[in-house]
Design a protein around this motif. Structure first.
Motif, short mmCIF file in Angstrom:
data_model
loop_
_atom_site.label_atom_id
_atom_site.label_comp_id
_atom_site.label_asym_id
_atom_site.label_seq_id
_atom_site.Cartn_x
_atom_site.Cartn_y
_atom_site.Cartn_z
N PRO A 4 1.59 -56.14 24.28
CA PRO A 4 1.77 -55.58 23.06
C PRO A 4 2.33 -54.36 23.04
CG PRO A 4 -0.47 -56.41 23.68
CD PRO A 4 0.32 -56.31 24.96
N TYR A 5 2.88 -54.11 21.78
CA TYR A 5 3.62 -52.64 21.46
C TYR A 5 3.44 -52.41 20.23
CZ TYR A 5 7.38 -55.63 19.81
OH TYR A 5 8.31 -56.41 19.30
N PRO A 6 3.34 -51.12 19.79
CA PRO A 6 3.35 -50.71 18.32
C PRO A 6 4.70 -51.11 17.51
CG PRO A 6 3.13 -48.79 19.71
CD PRO A 6 3.45 -49.89 20.65
N ILE A 37 -5.16 -55.44 21.28
CA ILE A 37 -6.23 -56.48 21.91
C ILE A 37 -6.10 -57.91 20.95
CG2 ILE A 37 -8.34 -56.93 22.14
CD1 ILE A 37 -7.20 -55.40 24.35
N GLN A 38 -6.01 -57.32 19.67
CA GLN A 38 -5.85 -58.63 18.70
C GLN A 38 -4.68 -59.15 18.64
OE1 GLN A 38 -5.85 -57.88 14.18
NE2 GLN A 38 -7.05 -59.56 13.97
N ALA A 39 -3.65 -58.60 18.76
CA ALA A 39 -2.04 -59.03 18.79
C ALA A 39 -2.14 -59.80 20.26
CB ALA A 39 -0.91 -58.03 18.94
N LEU A 40 -2.58 -59.64 21.34
CA LEU A 40 -2.73 -60.18 22.30
C LEU A 40 -3.60 -61.62 22.39
CD1 LEU A 40 -1.77 -60.32 25.41
CD2 LEU A 40 -3.75 -59.07 25.92
N THR A 41 -4.56 -61.34 21.73
CA THR A 41 -5.65 -62.58 21.60
C THR A 41 -4.94 -63.58 20.57
OG1 THR A 41 -7.60 -61.10 21.83
CG2 THR A 41 -7.90 -63.33 20.89
N LEU A 42 -4.19 -63.13 19.85
CA LEU A 42 -3.83 -63.84 18.76
C LEU A 42 -2.50 -64.63 19.43
CD1 LEU A 42 -4.12 -62.18 15.43
CD2 LEU A 42 -5.12 -63.88 16.05
#
Length: 77
Positions: A4-6, A37-42
């Motif tokens: 994940p990245y901004p 974390i949310q981006a990775l989980t999704l």
């Protein structure tokens, strides 16, 4: 699955790139979340959904450690 990245957009949150090579759709999906974390989980949920859908289209059952039940989520319409 990438790290994940901004989001470069100042009004954006975080992005996690992901794709599955070898399927008919091997495009890179950019999954957005409010934090890394949310981006990775999704992104993981999306990949599971893509695998389950592909298995179903081929008349197969997608399982994890021999347990069935991973259903294609309604992420993709």
């Amino acid at each position: 699955m990438g790290a994940p990245y901004p989001d470069p957009d100042p009004s954006g949150d975080w992005i996690c790139p992901c794709r599955i090579d070898g399927l008919h759709d091997s495009e890179v999906h950019e999954v957005h979340g409010i934090d890394g974390i949310q981006a990775l989980t999704l992104a993981a949920d999306l990949l599971r959904s893509l695998l389950a859908r592909e298995a179903e289209e081929r008349g197969l059952t997608f399982t994890w450690l021999g347990e069935p039940g991973l259903q294609a989520a309604d992420v993709l319409h």
